[in-house]
Enzyme design. Structure first.
Site, PDB file in Angstrom:
ATOM      1  N   ASN A  40      40.916  31.384  42.359  1.00 38.15           N
ATOM      2  CA  ASN A  40      39.521  31.767  41.982  1.00 38.15           C
ATOM      3  C   ASN A  40      39.800  32.979  41.090  1.00 38.15           C
ATOM      4  O   ASN A  40      38.544  33.549  40.806  1.00 38.15           O
ATOM      5  CB  ASN A  40      38.399  31.985  43.084  1.00 38.15           C
ATOM      6  CG  ASN A  40      39.138  33.113  43.821  1.00 38.15           C
ATOM      7  OD1 ASN A  40      40.103  33.596  43.744  1.00 38.15           O
ATOM      8  ND2 ASN A  40      38.254  33.283  45.110  1.00 38.15           N
ATOM      9  N   GLU A  81      37.383  39.408  45.436  1.00 41.45           N
ATOM     10  CA  GLU A  81      36.885  38.008  45.145  1.00 41.45           C
ATOM     11  C   GLU A  81      35.864  38.064  43.967  1.00 41.45           C
ATOM     12  O   GLU A  81      35.089  38.653  43.715  1.00 41.45           O
ATOM     13  CB  GLU A  81      36.225  37.610  46.443  1.00 41.45           C
ATOM     14  CG  GLU A  81      37.135  37.397  47.506  1.00 41.45           C
ATOM     15  CD  GLU A  81      38.033  36.391  47.579  1.00 41.45           C
ATOM     16  OE1 GLU A  81      38.422  36.009  46.360  1.00 41.45           O
ATOM     17  OE2 GLU A  81      38.298  35.785  48.552  1.00 41.45           O
TER      18      GLU A  81
END
Ligand code: F6R
Length: 250
Positions: free
Chosen positions: A136, A143
């Site tokens: 990702n 993140e």
């Protein structure tokens, strides 16, 4: 940004180990920023071999790892401290006291993050920071999100990361939901960044990191603003970057 394209995982590992070995020769007392995960395993194996042959030494090196799962003890088989001992530290001549990984068991995780930041700052930040790349686009455990987080911090892992890391645990339920990670500011303070990636499942993230907009939705994209980034990736991981016509070496 310099991009090396290698034919496969083994060649990617060889190139990455060669760059780290060169840093050890250039500056024997360097600060090495290290990563865990499956990508650097081959690189660490080659560094162990080179160290055993006497090509270079880790005796004066200090290491700082990117991250650690919150709640895992250093002797837990899936902790990043355990990974580092098992894949590198136990097999090289590094001084154990000069290896640093955030403490996943710290009672006060925020205080541990502040301690870790102060430590990395006192070392003058990494001379060379090794990074893997999440599917990702994460680096460390930064993140995708609404903003780039600068300091070391506690992070909630995304479902995609939990799913990707479940392969190392007996069941997905056992994957910790939180981690302590160097922030992107600490990573960007490294003098040189070496990002390694292998396999088709990294192709989109690598493309977004190199060719996409600089956005916290792809944390690795901030590396476009770093003045000394080397990317070493295999052909499969570079498929989309190469298709976009970005020039690569090797
Ligand atoms: C590990 C880390 C992560 C991994 C990334 C890729 O310390 O910080 O960012 O580098 O999740 O993991 P692998 O190499 O297992 O695909």
């Amino acid at each position: 940004m310099r991009i090396y394209q290698e034919s496969d995982y083994q060649e990617m590992s060889r190139r990455a180990a060669g760059i780290i070995a060169a840093e050890l020769v250039r500056k024997p007392e360097c600060v090495l920023g290290l990563a865990t995960g499956s990508t650097p395993v081959g690189t660490y194996k080659l560094l162990v071999e080179g160290n055993r042959r006497g090509d270079f030494s880790f005796k004066k090196v200090t290491t700082v790892n990117l991250d650690e799962y919150k709640g895992l003890a250093p002797d837990h088989e899936q902790s990043y401290r355990f990974f580092m001992q098992d894949n590198l530290f136990n097999s090289i001549d590094v001084v154990p006291e000069r290896t640093n990984v955030p403490d996943g068991l710290a009672q006060n995780a925020e205080a541990e993050c502040a301690r870790y930041d102060a430590l990395v700052e006192s070392l003058g930040y990494a001379d060379l920071q090794l990074l893997g790349l999440g599917r990702n686009g994460h680096i460390g455990f930064n993140e995708p999100g609404e903003s780039f987080v600068k300091p070391t911090h506690v992070v909630d892992l995304t479902e995609s990361t939990i799913e990707a890391n479940a392969r190392f645990f007996a069941s997905p339920d056992e994957v910790p939901r939180q981690a302590l990670t160097m922030g992107v500011g600490v990573i960007m303070a490294a003098r040189r960044v070496l990002l390694i990636a292998s396999g088709e499942d990294k192709s989109e993230a690598l493309y977004q990191a190199v060719c996409g907009p600089i956005t916290p939705q792809c944390p690795a994209s901030i590396l476009q603003l770093h003045r000394d980034v080397v990317i070493v990736a295999d052909t499969a991981a570079l498929e989309k970057v190469a298709a976009a016509g970005v020039s690569v070496c090797g």
